[in-house]
Design an enzyme around this catalytic site. Structure first.
Site, PDB file in Angstrom:
ATOM      1  N   SER A  70      19.968 -19.431  -6.269  1.00  0.00           N
ATOM      2  CA  SER A  70      21.274 -19.041  -6.202  1.00  0.00           C
ATOM      3  C   SER A  70      21.866 -18.604  -7.354  1.00  0.00           C
ATOM      4  O   SER A  70      23.157 -17.785  -7.592  1.00  0.00           O
ATOM      5  CB  SER A  70      21.911 -20.095  -5.155  1.00  0.00           C
ATOM      6  OG  SER A  70      21.676 -21.359  -6.279  1.00  0.00           O
ATOM      7  N   HIS A 115      20.953 -17.370   0.718  1.00  0.00           N
ATOM      8  CA  HIS A 115      21.533 -16.140  -0.104  1.00  0.00           C
ATOM      9  C   HIS A 115      20.604 -14.815   0.444  1.00  0.00           C
ATOM     10  O   HIS A 115      20.812 -13.885   0.040  1.00  0.00           O
ATOM     11  CB  HIS A 115      21.309 -16.016  -1.413  1.00  0.00           C
ATOM     12  CG  HIS A 115      22.246 -17.400  -2.186  1.00  0.00           C
ATOM     13  ND1 HIS A 115      23.531 -17.106  -2.343  1.00  0.00           N
ATOM     14  CD2 HIS A 115      21.809 -18.438  -2.390  1.00  0.00           C
ATOM     15  CE1 HIS A 115      23.959 -18.274  -2.785  1.00  0.00           C
ATOM     16  NE2 HIS A 115      23.133 -18.912  -2.897  1.00  0.00           N
ATOM     17  N   LYS A 153      27.891 -17.746   4.223  1.00  0.00           N
ATOM     18  CA  LYS A 153      27.694 -16.633   2.978  1.00  0.00           C
ATOM     19  C   LYS A 153      27.889 -15.470   3.472  1.00  0.00           C
ATOM     20  O   LYS A 153      28.937 -14.858   4.248  1.00  0.00           O
ATOM     21  CB  LYS A 153      26.462 -17.107   2.154  1.00  0.00           C
ATOM     22  CG  LYS A 153      26.704 -18.344   1.265  1.00  0.00           C
ATOM     23  CD  LYS A 153      25.783 -18.811   0.676  1.00  0.00           C
ATOM     24  CE  LYS A 153      26.149 -19.987  -0.144  1.00  0.00           C
ATOM     25  NZ  LYS A 153      25.117 -20.992  -0.514  1.00  0.00           N
TER      26      LYS A 153
HETATM   27  C1  LIG Z   1      25.301 -22.551  -0.570  1.00  0.00           C
HETATM   28  C2  LIG Z   1      24.191 -23.119  -0.568  1.00  0.00           C
HETATM   29  C3  LIG Z   1      23.797 -24.363   0.285  1.00  0.00           C
HETATM   30  C4  LIG Z   1      24.636 -24.698   1.049  1.00  0.00           C
HETATM   31  O1  LIG Z   1      25.228 -24.435   2.173  1.00  0.00           O
HETATM   32  P1  LIG Z   1      26.753 -24.541   2.609  1.00  0.00           P
HETATM   33  O2  LIG Z   1      26.681 -24.237   3.893  1.00  0.00           O
HETATM   34  O3  LIG Z   1      27.577 -24.080   1.601  1.00  0.00           O
HETATM   35  O4  LIG Z   1      26.895 -26.164   2.555  1.00  0.00           O
HETATM   36  C5  LIG Z   1      22.368 -24.594   0.547  1.00  0.00           C
HETATM   37  N1  LIG Z   1      21.364 -24.122  -0.283  1.00  0.00           N
HETATM   38  C6  LIG Z   1      21.655 -23.008  -0.960  1.00  0.00           C
HETATM   39  C7  LIG Z   1      20.524 -22.501  -1.806  1.00  0.00           C
HETATM   40  C8  LIG Z   1      23.078 -22.713  -1.170  1.00  0.00           C
HETATM   41  O5  LIG Z   1      23.244 -21.525  -2.046  1.00  0.00           O
END
Ligand SMILES: *Cc1c(COP(=O)(O)O)cnc(C)c1O
Length: 409
Positions: free
Chosen positions: A195, A223, A254
């Site tokens: 990320s 992602h 996302k």
């Molecule tokens: C954003 C993210 C999460 C968490 O997901 P949410 O739905 O925002 O709680 C988990 N793993 C990774 C790699 C992320 O980037």
């Protein structure tokens, strides 16, 4: 009346310490929907910082779908899934999500969660409990997301699982460790797309390793879901991997533009996680209207509009890779919409973020503990709603700001 007691003093002191180390984070309040332009404190900023990669968070069809979902199902689910909160909207969504990964995971079933954080906690702690106390070992990639790290820690506390970290660029060490591991249950845990760096994990090789050493492979594709693969199904589609040993995590706040996450795995694993996953059992179900909205989002992702949006993203990524160059700053060219620029010190990263803000851009400085000490950075992300002109203007601005900061130091 003055209140002073030790816990309050500690909180004040800790915050002062964070300030002094340039590690205090600040909330900024937005006044507009998430998009490439953001209204913040009455100013309009060009935003290159969200994870709304496909530009769906404010899509008119999704805005309509959430209103329709509320008409159909109201706003609250009222209970956890196993009591009375599991609606037909959740069921339809889970079937559709399973179909997204069924090419890669035989006998796939999906389980929907309110957040990725929760899905990760549930998957890791639940899977570790397939084996008895002290019988699981977990291999976690060093750069993993905090929610994976926390899931591993909790699993280890609950089940006395053995935990080892591995470097995803040195899989020989991982293989070596697995070869000598006699635990009945072995779980490898990794981000699909890192990320903060944007690079893609070597999932093909990891699938082979999982097969060879009788391990499960959990891939957190927060992602990659919606972004990777011709149909946006994510990293498994992109890399064309197949295995019943894969536990896939996709998040839906996302690229999918809404909220939530899911675990997708062979059906018996999902059934077990429903029976024993504490975060699943003891948490109120997400509003069905959100699940209903996500069904529309998945349609957009899979079909022509999603394909067009991924093409736009790929064009932006290519232009960035070809045209962005720095003198001293380190560009970490990735093949995903996450494009970090490493500045090193907190002070440099903050100075750059401030100059970007002055120039009308919203690109925050990312500092430890989110990234390793000494690698503070700008984390630049693209959205399909950015135009090529938007990107070229950003490139020009960044070059100017680098010179300004070099000149000052
Ligand atoms: C954003 C993210 C999460 C968490 O997901 P949410 O739905 O925002 O709680 C988990 N793993 C990774 C790699 C992320 O980037």
């Amino acid at each position: 009346m003055s209140t002073t007691f030790s816990a309050l003093n500690m909180a004040e002191q800790q915050i002062t310490d964070l300030d002094e180390q340039l590690l205090r984070r600040k909330l900024r309040i937005t006044e507009s929907p998430c998009d490439t332009k953001a209204s913040v404190g009455q100013r309009e900023l060009k935003a290159f910082c969200s994870n709304d990669y496909l530009g769906l968070a404010n899509h008119p069809k999704l805005v309509t779908a959430i209103a329709e979902g509320a008409k159909l199902y109201g706003v609250g689910s009222g209970a956890s899934h196993l009591i009375s909160g599991h609606s037909i909207a959740h069921d339809l969504l889970e079937k559709k999500l399973a179909s997204f990964e069924s090419e890669s995971i035989p006998n796939a079933r999906a389980l929907f969660f309110s957040t990725g954080y929760l899905a990760n906690m549930n998957a890791i702690t639940g899977l570790a409990r397939l084996a008895g106390q002290g019988e699981a070992s977990i291999y976690s990639a060093k750069l993993n997301h905090a929610s994976l790290i926390d899931g591993v820690r909790l699993a280890s506390a609950q089940t006395k699982a053995k935990v080892a970290l591995f470097d995803h660029q040195d899989l020989h060490s991982l293989e070596e460790a697995l070869r000598n591991d006699a635990h009945p249950l072995k779980l490898i845990v990794i981000d699909g797309v890192f990320s903060m760096d944007g690079d893609i994990a070597p999932v093909e090789k990891l699938v082979q390793i999982a097969e060879q050493y009788d391990a499960l492979l959990m891939v957190d594709d927060a992602h990659g879901f919606g972004v990777l693969g011709k149909q946006g199904h994510g990293i498994l589609e992109q890399l064309n991997v197949h295995s019943e040993r894969i536990i896939y995590i996709g998040t839906l706040g996302k690229a999918a533009g809404v909220s939530g996450a899911f675990i997708c795995a062979a059906a018996p694993f999902i059934e077990w996680l429903i029976q024993k996953g504490r975060p699943y059992i003891y948490s109120t179900a997400t509003p069905p209207a959100i699940a209903h909205t996500l069904l529309t989002s998945l349609e957009l992702i899979e079909n022509d509009e999603g394909i067009r949006r991924r093409q736009q993203l790929n064009q932006l990524i290519q232009i960035w890779r070809e045209e962005m160059s720095f003198i001293n700053w380190e560009k970490v060219s990735s093949s995903t919409p996450i494009q970090p620029v490493i500045l090193g010190s907190n002070a440099n990263a903050l100075a750059a973020a401030k100059l970007l803000d002055d120039a009308g851009y919203w690109i925050p400085a990312i500092r430890p503990p989110t990234v390793p000490v000494g690698s503070s950075r700008l984390r630049i992300t693209f959205s399909a709603n950015h135009s090529v002109d938007d990107l070229r203007e950003l490139i020009k601005t960044l070059k100017m700001i680098e010179q300004k900061i070099q000149g000052a130091s």
